[in-house]
Design a protein around this motif. Structure first.
Motif, PDB file in Angstrom:
ATOM      1  N   GLY A  65      15.250   8.416   6.137  1.00  0.00           N
ATOM      2  CA  GLY A  65      15.942   9.683   6.335  1.00  0.00           C
ATOM      3  C   GLY A  65      16.816  10.111   5.168  1.00  0.00           C
ATOM      4  O   GLY A  65      17.794  10.839   5.367  1.00  0.00           O
ATOM      5  N   VAL A  66      16.482   9.695   3.969  1.00  0.00           N
ATOM      6  CA  VAL A  66      17.232  10.079   2.767  1.00  0.00           C
ATOM      7  C   VAL A  66      16.449  11.177   2.062  1.00  0.00           C
ATOM      8  O   VAL A  66      15.325  10.936   1.596  1.00  0.00           O
ATOM      9  N   ASP A  67      17.038  12.363   1.977  1.00  0.00           N
ATOM     10  CA  ASP A  67      16.314  13.510   1.428  1.00  0.00           C
ATOM     11  C   ASP A  67      15.798  13.250   0.014  1.00  0.00           C
ATOM     12  O   ASP A  67      14.697  13.686  -0.353  1.00  0.00           O
ATOM     13  N   GLU A  68      16.586  12.541  -0.785  1.00  0.00           N
ATOM     14  CA  GLU A  68      16.205  12.307  -2.179  1.00  0.00           C
ATOM     15  C   GLU A  68      14.976  11.410  -2.315  1.00  0.00           C
ATOM     16  O   GLU A  68      14.364  11.357  -3.388  1.00  0.00           O
ATOM     17  N   LEU A  69      14.617  10.700  -1.257  1.00  0.00           N
ATOM     18  CA  LEU A  69      13.427   9.846  -1.296  1.00  0.00           C
ATOM     19  C   LEU A  69      12.155  10.592  -0.918  1.00  0.00           C
ATOM     20  O   LEU A  69      11.047  10.081  -1.145  1.00  0.00           O
ATOM     21  N   LYS A  70      12.291  11.781  -0.340  1.00  0.00           N
ATOM     22  CA  LYS A  70      11.116  12.509   0.143  1.00  0.00           C
ATOM     23  C   LYS A  70      10.111  12.821  -0.964  1.00  0.00           C
ATOM     24  O   LYS A  70       8.896  12.681  -0.748  1.00  0.00           O
ATOM     25  N   PRO A  71      10.546  13.249  -2.168  1.00  0.00           N
ATOM     26  CA  PRO A  71       9.541  13.516  -3.214  1.00  0.00           C
ATOM     27  C   PRO A  71       8.713  12.284  -3.569  1.00  0.00           C
ATOM     28  O   PRO A  71       7.523  12.406  -3.876  1.00  0.00           O
ATOM     29  N   LEU A 109       4.662  12.046  -3.101  1.00  0.00           N
ATOM     30  CA  LEU A 109       3.819  11.660  -4.230  1.00  0.00           C
ATOM     31  C   LEU A 109       2.925  10.477  -3.869  1.00  0.00           C
ATOM     32  O   LEU A 109       1.731  10.446  -4.235  1.00  0.00           O
ATOM     33  N   LEU A 110       3.456   9.518  -3.136  1.00  0.00           N
ATOM     34  CA  LEU A 110       2.671   8.347  -2.740  1.00  0.00           C
ATOM     35  C   LEU A 110       1.507   8.728  -1.826  1.00  0.00           C
ATOM     36  O   LEU A 110       0.474   8.045  -1.813  1.00  0.00           O
ATOM     37  N   ARG A 111       1.657   9.830  -1.091  1.00  0.00           N
ATOM     38  CA  ARG A 111       0.575  10.275  -0.207  1.00  0.00           C
ATOM     39  C   ARG A 111      -0.420  11.177  -0.933  1.00  0.00           C
ATOM     40  O   ARG A 111      -1.603  11.226  -0.568  1.00  0.00           O
ATOM     41  N   ALA A 112       0.035  11.886  -1.950  1.00  0.00           N
ATOM     42  CA  ALA A 112      -0.787  12.939  -2.547  1.00  0.00           C
ATOM     43  C   ALA A 112      -1.674  12.450  -3.682  1.00  0.00           C
ATOM     44  O   ALA A 112      -2.736  13.041  -3.935  1.00  0.00           O
ATOM     45  N   ARG A 113      -1.277  11.412  -4.388  1.00  0.00           N
ATOM     46  CA  ARG A 113      -1.981  10.996  -5.598  1.00  0.00           C
ATOM     47  C   ARG A 113      -2.781   9.732  -5.341  1.00  0.00           C
ATOM     48  O   ARG A 113      -2.492   8.965  -4.415  1.00  0.00           O
ATOM     49  N   PRO A 114      -3.830   9.449  -6.147  1.00  0.00           N
ATOM     50  CA  PRO A 114      -4.510   8.156  -6.053  1.00  0.00           C
ATOM     51  C   PRO A 114      -3.492   7.027  -6.180  1.00  0.00           C
ATOM     52  O   PRO A 114      -2.511   7.139  -6.931  1.00  0.00           O
ATOM     53  N   GLU A 115      -3.730   5.943  -5.478  1.00  0.00           N
ATOM     54  CA  GLU A 115      -2.689   4.941  -5.304  1.00  0.00           C
ATOM     55  C   GLU A 115      -2.128   4.401  -6.620  1.00  0.00           C
ATOM     56  O   GLU A 115      -0.901   4.334  -6.809  1.00  0.00           O
ATOM     57  N   GLY A 116      -2.983   4.012  -7.544  1.00  0.00           N
ATOM     58  CA  GLY A 116      -2.494   3.471  -8.806  1.00  0.00           C
ATOM     59  C   GLY A 116      -1.662   4.477  -9.569  1.00  0.00           C
ATOM     60  O   GLY A 116      -0.598   4.139 -10.119  1.00  0.00           O
ATOM     61  N   ASP A 117      -2.134   5.723  -9.620  1.00  0.00           N
ATOM     62  CA  ASP A 117      -1.377   6.773 -10.305  1.00  0.00           C
ATOM     63  C   ASP A 117      -0.047   7.021  -9.614  1.00  0.00           C
ATOM     64  O   ASP A 117       0.985   7.213 -10.271  1.00  0.00           O
ATOM     65  N   ALA A 118      -0.068   7.048  -8.282  1.00  0.00           N
ATOM     66  CA  ALA A 118       1.160   7.313  -7.531  1.00  0.00           C
ATOM     67  C   ALA A 118       2.204   6.231  -7.763  1.00  0.00           C
ATOM     68  O   ALA A 118       3.388   6.524  -7.972  1.00  0.00           O
ATOM     69  N   LEU A 119       1.778   4.981  -7.738  1.00  0.00           N
ATOM     70  CA  LEU A 119       2.721   3.891  -7.961  1.00  0.00           C
ATOM     71  C   LEU A 119       3.335   3.971  -9.352  1.00  0.00           C
ATOM     72  O   LEU A 119       4.541   3.786  -9.535  1.00  0.00           O
ATOM     73  N   PRO A 137       0.829  -1.210   0.000  1.00  0.00           N
ATOM     74  CA  PRO A 137       0.000   0.000   0.000  1.00  0.00           C
ATOM     75  C   PRO A 137       0.860   1.255   0.000  1.00  0.00           C
ATOM     76  O   PRO A 137       1.876   1.348   0.702  1.00  0.00           O
ATOM     77  N   ALA A 138       0.464   2.234  -0.789  1.00  0.00           N
ATOM     78  CA  ALA A 138       1.282   3.420  -0.999  1.00  0.00           C
ATOM     79  C   ALA A 138       1.614   4.135   0.303  1.00  0.00           C
ATOM     80  O   ALA A 138       2.748   4.602   0.497  1.00  0.00           O
ATOM     81  N   ALA A 139       0.639   4.227   1.214  1.00  0.00           N
ATOM     82  CA  ALA A 139       0.891   4.938   2.474  1.00  0.00           C
ATOM     83  C   ALA A 139       1.964   4.233   3.300  1.00  0.00           C
ATOM     84  O   ALA A 139       2.790   4.881   3.959  1.00  0.00           O
ATOM     85  N   GLU A 140       1.982   2.899   3.276  1.00  0.00           N
ATOM     86  CA  GLU A 140       2.995   2.158   4.020  1.00  0.00           C
ATOM     87  C   GLU A 140       4.377   2.359   3.407  1.00  0.00           C
ATOM     88  O   GLU A 140       5.384   2.470   4.123  1.00  0.00           O
ATOM     89  N   THR A 141       4.455   2.400   2.089  1.00  0.00           N
ATOM     90  CA  THR A 141       5.746   2.637   1.444  1.00  0.00           C
ATOM     91  C   THR A 141       6.240   4.043   1.742  1.00  0.00           C
ATOM     92  O   THR A 141       7.440   4.252   1.977  1.00  0.00           O
ATOM     93  N   ALA A 142       5.343   5.031   1.739  1.00  0.00           N
ATOM     94  CA  ALA A 142       5.737   6.397   2.082  1.00  0.00           C
ATOM     95  C   ALA A 142       6.337   6.450   3.483  1.00  0.00           C
ATOM     96  O   ALA A 142       7.350   7.130   3.711  1.00  0.00           O
ATOM     97  N   GLU A 143       5.744   5.740   4.402  1.00  0.00           N
ATOM     98  CA  GLU A 143       6.268   5.694   5.771  1.00  0.00           C
ATOM     99  C   GLU A 143       7.659   5.052   5.805  1.00  0.00           C
ATOM    100  O   GLU A 143       8.564   5.524   6.508  1.00  0.00           O
TER     101      GLU A 143
END
Length: 396
Positions: free
Chosen positions: A161-167, A171-181, A149-155
């Motif tokens: 703690g890698v800054d480059e992973l934050k975007p 994105l995984l939290r902001a977009r519908p799950e299928g689109d985000a993935l 699930p996208a929310a679990e991957t975002a967590e």
């Protein structure tokens, strides 16, 4: 019943000891990744019916109806539609996905029309068939299967703690799950290679220092593929650990990778693989994105429980795999005729007897082919896997 002589495939990711240990032979020192049982043209099994060793593929071609039975022949043509393997992974295999039947047929026809050589390293479709798979663990077996699930991957990404992973996490939290993935996987696989290699390096260090339940498994994959964007793609997937007797079915469009372990694998007879990463081989990003199913899924682990006879259900008909644990005391089991089968002993000693009274004993690692016309009784003490077909598929 015919005893089979089988070929070991020495892929670099294979264990040098697991297959030799099961067979009771000395290791060669080289990786022994897979032992193939079937009629795949790449390494068909051989048998001897009195006139010397012959290929199982040639035996079937000489009498398709007699060997396969009418139902299997009608459904899949004059060939054995599955390949059975012992698979021994010492290091991670590539992150990959397989097409469905329509995608495979269209992709194969397109590459044929464009004249892409079938052995070209950038060729995606070696045939027009799909490649569903099922793996059953003989030892604890680690893998990745399907999107978490996208929310679990975002967590998970935030926790590294890698800054480059934050975007990606945002994105995984902001977009519908299928689109985000879809968008995250696309971004990872099309990023600037130098920048992505740096992100992978930082992520690998964070994983190695992490204490989460899955950090060690991802860190091990990253260690073998430094700088590979597949390391970030792998973080999108569920980590799965199978215990002996448990199985996992991998259908079309589901991204997956085997990480380590020893098991029995069965698949439809196809070589169609689209890779996402963790590999030096060709990655066709546009075609991959067309085939992947961008939906979070719970890995469907199939558990044997306490039942000594367990069939692992699948929604396709090319193969069925069942596991029989024999204690030497219960009456023999009768395996019905009507479909072709391969019988594989993975522990102990199994006795096979046909209706004419002929007997064939299988030790661990040994296998036998049974034509569709034969009814076989099995006894002894050990574990037997039976691979066969189900010409009428189960409901998906």
């Amino acid at each position: 019943m015919d005893r089979l002589t089988n070929t070991v495939r020495p892929y670099a990711w294979g264990s040098p000891t697991a297959i030799p240990r099961l067979l009771g032979v000395e290791p060669t020192g080289e990786p022994q990744a897979e032992l193939w049982m079937g009629a795949h043209p790449g390494a068909p099994s051989r048998l001897d019916r009195g006139a010397g060793p012959v290929s199982l593929a040639d035996v079937i071609a000489a009498d398709p109806a007699g060997e396969l039975g009418d139902a299997t022949l009608t459904a899949y043509g004059p060939r054995l539609p599955f390949l059975l393997k012992l698979l021994a992974a010492e290091t991670p295999l590539s992150l990959q996905v397989h097409p469905d039947l329509a995608q495979a047929a269209a992709g194969f026809a397109d590459e044929e029309a464009r004249g892409v050589p079938v052995d070209a390293p950038h060729r995606n479709y070696k045939d027009a068939n799909h490649k569903p798979e099922l793996i059953c663990a003989l030892t604890p077996f680690d893998g990745l299967c399907g999107f978490r699930p996208a929310a679990e991957t975002a967590e998970l990404l935030d926790g590294l703690g890698v800054d480059e992973l934050k975007p990606y996490a945002d994105l995984l939290r902001a977009r519908p799950e299928g689109d985000a993935l879809r968008e995250v996987l696309t971004a990872v696989l099309t990023a600037d290679p130098v920048a992505m290699a740096d992100t992978v390096h930082k992520t690998t260090e964070a994983l190695a220092a992490g204490t989460g339940p899955d950090h060690a498994a991802y860190a091990e994959a990253a260690r073998h593929y430094p700088g590979d964007p597949g390391v970030i793609a792998a973080l999108l997937l569920n980590r799965v650990r199978l215990q002996p007797g448990e199985a996992l079915y991998l259908g079309a469009g589901v991204p997956h990778a085997y990480l380590s372990g020893f098991g029995v694998e069965i698949m439809a007879n196809s070589d169609n693989v689209l890779r996402c990463g963790l590999t030096p081989k060709h990655v066709d990003v546009p075609e991959l994105l067309r085939v992947v199913r961008f939906e979070a899924t719970e890995p469907g682990v199939l558990r044997a429980g306490g039942d000594p006879d367990q069939e692992y259900p699948t929604p396709i008909g090319e193969f069925r795999l069942s596991r029989h644990v024999l204690d030497g005391r219960a009456p023999t089991r009768t395996l019905p005729a009507g479909t072709p089968g391969i019988l594989l002993c993975t522990a102990g000693r199994i006795a096979l007897r046909d209706r004419d009274g002929a007997r064939l004993d299988l030790a661990a690692g040994e296998s036998a082919y049974v034509s569709a016309t034969e009814t076989v009784d099995v006894g002894g003490e050990g574990t037997l896997f039976r691979a066969t077909t189900a010409p009428t598929p189960a409901a998906a």
